[in-house]
Design a protein around this motif. Structure first.
Motif: not given
Length: 446
Positions: A296-302, A397-406, A425-430
């Motif tokens: 149940m880990q929230k990924l930093l900045a994502h 694309d569909a999430r709006g303001d909601e969190v994505i659970l994988v 989308r996260f190239s700087t982080y990568s």
């Protein structure tokens, strides 16, 4: 070698990877013979042995964290890995490095190949278990935490004689190998009990009656934790505050269900002979500082939460905790073909605003179509994708303001971390972090 760069897999690691084609073969004969040829390394280390359907990895991580804080040289053997096999063998909280893993596997390979020529092929899990035990002896580990791979009685880890055993929550799983009743599964897991070695559990009456009967037959002292003595004071995205027998603890893994795991860890270390002399002062810090990826880990900045849940019991706990902390979520969901997709779908459906069905990158993956068909009984499926990359793109694309659970599988966790690392989308982080580094530490705290 610069930090973040990985050594190319050596011949012994590649050899180990190819052993997966041998499948799963429960039984101890090969493991016993392999360890005999290696000089019985298991005789030189103390152990805590942990079994159960849900939460055993978290219990292992908590025990490890407490013991490391006490200054002990602590080994851990935990499976399966998320990104690479090094994660399974740890020393004082750190993965075995590439060079040591290559060397240890090479030492095991000599004997495993000899056995294969004699018609006794070892599975990948048997080899990895032997490698862990040999490594722990080689580096003079004082105590090692060993997680059962599957079941217990016939699991390759059941060659050790531990100081303490732990049996966490038991539910229906691996019925092809463990039996199709809760009694048969409980008895397989009870197989890790040893005469005179205390066992800690918190299973309910339906399961406990079978564990107690076996413990009496074996001569194993049983300690049953009373769930009524455990309270959750508060829960947030990084940790959970719990009360137990008049003491307050902070547990550095999110989720109310971690309270039960933490108490099992507390009671397990309390049963060690050197608890009062060496360990007791470090229980609080060990629990607070524990880190365990993809629970149940929230990924930093994502806007992404990752969890490896793949059982019905785990999904019920995950749904409750995610709903409390995040409200409705966008679910990206895939499972392996031998898991109970119906029960997991039923548990997760109420917390979803949208659902995207997919499949992990694994030869054992359940098809995205079957995942969608099953989830469709409980929640409308907004998209079905055979690629996790496509599913994540649609979810973003569909999430709006909601969190994505994988969730749904260790391989789903692996896939989303790879996706983050390579996504534009996260190239700087990568560019700053490899996805393997991301999973090993850069995830947990805001």
């Amino acid at each position: 070698m610069p930090k973040g760069e990985k050594m190319a897999a050596g011949p012994n690691v590649l050899w180990y990877g190819n052993l997966s084609s041998r499948g799963i073969r429960p039984g101890l004969d090969n493991e016993i013979e392999l360890l005999e040829r290696l000089g019985r390394p298991q005789d030189h280390v103390r152990f805590i042995h942990v079994a159960g359907t849900d939460g055993k990895g978290s219990v292992c991580a908590m025990i490890e964290s407490i013991l490391v804080r006490s200054g002990m040289t602590v080994g851990s053997f935990i499976s399966p890995e998320i990104s690479r096999v090094n994660e399974c063998i740890r020393l004082c909280g750190n993965e075995i490095d590439d060079a040591d893993l290559e060397q240890i596997l090479g030492d095991v390979r000599v004997h495993a190949d000899a056995m294969a020529r004699e018609g006794r092929e070892c599975t990948s899990f048997e080899v990895l278990t032997a490698a862990a035990l040999l490594f722990f002896k080689t580096v003079s580990t004082e105590i090692a935490v060993m997680e059962v791979g599957m079941g217990g009685r016939l699991d390759a880890t059941n060659v050790i004689v531990p100081d303490v055993t732990v049996i966490n929550n038991i539910g229906m799983e691996h019925t092809r190998f463990l039996g199709d009743t809760i009694e048969s599964i409980a008895m397989e897991k009870a197989g890790i009990m040893k005469p005179g070695v205390p066992c800690v559990t918190l299973n309910d009456d339906e399961v406990f009656v079978h564990l107690l009967r076996h413990s009496e037959e074996v001569g194993c002292p049983m300690l049953r934790v009373d769930p009524s003595e455990i309270s959750v004071v508060s829960s947030n995205i990084n940790s959970v505050e719990i009360g137990y027998r008049g003491f307050a603890y902070t547990v550095g893994i999110p989720g109310r269900h971690q309270a039960r795991n933490a108490v099992l860890a507390i009671e397990a270390v309390r049963l060690l002979g050197d608890y009062r002399d060496r360990i007791e002062p470090y229980v609080f810090d060990g629990l607070e500082e524990v880190s365990w990826p993809c629970r149940m880990q929230k990924l930093l900045a994502h806007p992404i939460v990752v969890d490896v849940t793949h059982t019905s019991g785990g999904a019920v706990c995950l749904a409750r905790d995610v709903s409390e902390l995040y409200g409705k979520v966008v679910l990206v969901f895939g499972m392996l073909s031998d898991k109970d997709v119906d029960a997991v779908s039923r548990a997760l459906a109420p917390i979803c605003s949208k659902v995207f069905a997919t499949q992990p990158d694994s030869p054992r993956a359940m098809s995205a179509d079957l995942v969608a068909e099953t989830m469709g009984k409980y929640h409308e499926v907004d998209g079905t994708y055979r690629s996790l990359t496509e599913a994540m793109g649609a979810a973003m694309d569909a999430r709006g303001d909601e969190v994505i659970l994988v969730t749904g599988s260790f391989r789903m966790a692996e896939g989303v971390l790879k996706w983050i690392a390579r996504s534009s989308r996260f190239s700087t982080y990568s560019q700053r972090n490899t996805w393997a580094e991301h999973i090993r530490g850069a995830i947990r705290r805001d």
